[in-house]
Design an enzyme around this catalytic site. Sequence first.
Site, PDB file in Angstrom:
ATOM      1  N   SER A 177       0.802  -1.225   0.000  1.00  0.00           N
ATOM      2  CA  SER A 177       0.000   0.000   0.000  1.00  0.00           C
ATOM      3  C   SER A 177       0.832   1.270   0.000  1.00  0.00           C
ATOM      4  O   SER A 177       0.295   2.358  -0.198  1.00  0.00           O
ATOM      5  CB  SER A 177      -0.946   0.002   1.202  1.00  0.00           C
ATOM      6  OG  SER A 177      -0.215  -0.017   2.407  1.00  0.00           O
ATOM      7  N   LYS A 193      -6.467   4.047   8.476  1.00  0.00           N
ATOM      8  CA  LYS A 193      -5.486   4.954   7.875  1.00  0.00           C
ATOM      9  C   LYS A 193      -5.985   6.396   7.864  1.00  0.00           C
ATOM     10  O   LYS A 193      -5.236   7.339   8.168  1.00  0.00           O
ATOM     11  CB  LYS A 193      -5.167   4.492   6.451  1.00  0.00           C
ATOM     12  CG  LYS A 193      -4.417   3.163   6.398  1.00  0.00           C
ATOM     13  CD  LYS A 193      -4.216   2.688   4.973  1.00  0.00           C
ATOM     14  CE  LYS A 193      -3.460   1.355   4.938  1.00  0.00           C
ATOM     15  NZ  LYS A 193      -3.288   0.826   3.580  1.00  0.00           N
TER      16      LYS A 193
END
Length: 778
Positions: A681, A724
């Site tokens: 990611s 996140k």
Amino acid sequence: MLFSPDDTRPENLPVLALRNATLFPGTIAPMAVGRGFSLRALEAADAEHGLLGVFTQFDPEVEEPTGADIHHIGVVAKILKMADDRRGGKTVLLQGLHRVRIMRFSDLSPTMHVEIDYPDDIEENDAELAAMFTKIKEMAIEVVKKNPALPQEARHFIEEMEKPGMLCDLVASHLSVSVEDKITILETLDVKVRARRITKMLSAEIQMLETKRRIDKQVKGEMDKSQRDYYLRKQLEAIRKELGEDESVEDEIAELRKKMDESELPEEAYKTVDKEIKRLSRIPASSPEYTVAKTYIDTILELPWSRFSEDDLDIKAAELILDEDHYGLVKVKKRILEYLAVRKLKPDVKGPILCLIGPPGVGKTSLGKSVARAMAREFVRMSLGGIHDEAEIRGHRRTYIGALPGRILQGIRKTGVGNPVFMLDELDKIGKDFRGDPSSALLEVLDPEQNDTFMDNYLTIPYNLSTVLFIGTANVADTIPGPLRDRMEIIEIPGYTQEEKKLIARKHLIAEEIENHGLTEEMFRITDGALDVVIDKYTREAGVRNLKRNIAALCRGAAKKIAGGETQQVVVDKRSVPDYLGAERYFPEVAEATKVPGVATGMAWTPTGGDILFIEAALMPGKGKLILTGYLGDVMKESAKAALSYLRSKAKDFGIEQSAFEENDVHIHVPAGAIPKDGPSAGITLLAALASLFTGKTVNNELAMTGEVTLRGQILPVGGIKEKVLAARRAGIKIVILPEKNRRDLEEIPEEIRKGLTLHFIGSIDEALRFALADPKH
């Protein structure tokens, strides 16, 4: 070997003191010697003439006897054989030779020595003694015939015996009488008196043997072919009845049968308990096997086979309880209420297997207690962290000493009901070694299609676990074995937002800590501004565990001031927080970190929640080598190589000369080098840092990004979006770049978080870099 009178009649002898035995003249007996007092006597006798004086102690507990502790009549004995035993002592074979009497103690230490004389038997050869002599022979031969424990060859020695005194000594040595009675015979010098006493003893012995024979005959007369299997039990009952012993064992077995009949056991369990009780009745109570068998029976009878608590199926009341105990956690509460609703409509529905996945401190474990309270069920918790032994789950087989059921059945037995809420904590931290794999043992426990016939190794009969509501907890799902994870319904619990933390603190944490520290709401208060400072500057977590610790520290500081008489009330505002908690621990790092080219801010998912990630890139003269540091995993290293390859392939589009790649080495570093980092990611963040480095443009310092990149210029979706984004908000980020295919995760992000952020969903690398790179500031 034959001894002359001089050899066997010494005047001075070392003393061997016996505790619970007596030696007679003319007999041979083995003796175990272990005391230092007795070992010294053997050494002295062995060093002198192999003879010693054998006397019996008054009190067998005395370790170092003196002259006052032993009988003064004994025997002089010859050591025929002596050998060492395993315990450090000796085993000796002694032959009794003559009666002796202690006249004087010539030495007491280190070895007791005595001066002795040899008293003669007082014997009148009259008709009475001759009659008793004949009677004793007849009775002794009868005892030998009736007692199978005595050697039949003894009849020959008895018949050949010619002296009444010697016959009395021989018979006394073999009779089952007390040591005191034997001492009485040994000390009786008058042979006629000795014979009378022996006659009485023989008469009692014959009567005892007759009683035993009568008991055997009585038991055998009551038996038939169908009763042979409990012959030993009947014999034991008859012996106890004859001896007048209490019947506590029978009462205990009767009590077990009563419990068995009242327990409403399933058919298989009932048959097993019935069989074990019959077996128990044939085992002597003093045998270790008796305790093992009774423990097994008690375990089965104590399990709640048919005892269940009544569920409270008031959906509204359950919802209020869940909301009262925990703020948020909408998914979990919704699932529990759905289960209650289904159970209300279909009472025999099998319990679901829920697994709560989330970072530490978000309330997974305490949620289990709330669920139990909402359903009016008993609660039991089992921590699986660090368990390596399969027997912890399934139990040990009964062949092992100290065997017990597994902790699943132990927990259910402790609650006393068959339908508790059973929390399996730390599912992701189970280990395995040579003792088995506990996670494999849990497969049957956590499968609604199998756990109605769960088989514990100790119990060995099926137990129904389908009525138990199992709730598992874990920080991460990846380390839970696949087959085990597949059997559970996963419910992810994300971290809390700042507003949620404030509400939790106001509703639960502050009041709890005020009470824990002996304060009242009038004595201690914390302002909203102070609470914001504690959350922003002193904690960086997904849950509220550290927040609770800091609130506790504020309460301790307030308690100190109030108890010390400085003030009657403490109000903590944002300016006074450092006075209690010290200097601020966390600062907004983003603006400073991205003021130079080559630095980009990413977002990462961790087991403790989301976090921001800085990626730094630097150029140095070289030959195009790529250097990667920061404790990176293989996947993240491959993402860095893919990002650099994509940038080189599009160099003209970005105005970068190819020579810049060929004449320089590129070093990519991810700070916090002691922490492992991996995953795809960070691909877009790596590419943004490289593009910033080679173009000289800084990355927007209010922006963070996440997404996997491909060589075709696409951005692929990633996981942990809510965590996140929460981490970005905590760090002061204003703009977030997310993959287009993660737009479906938008609904998981709370509205108050989205209001403070600008979210861009992009599908290509070029589009992402247009947002990320600002104009050069030089």
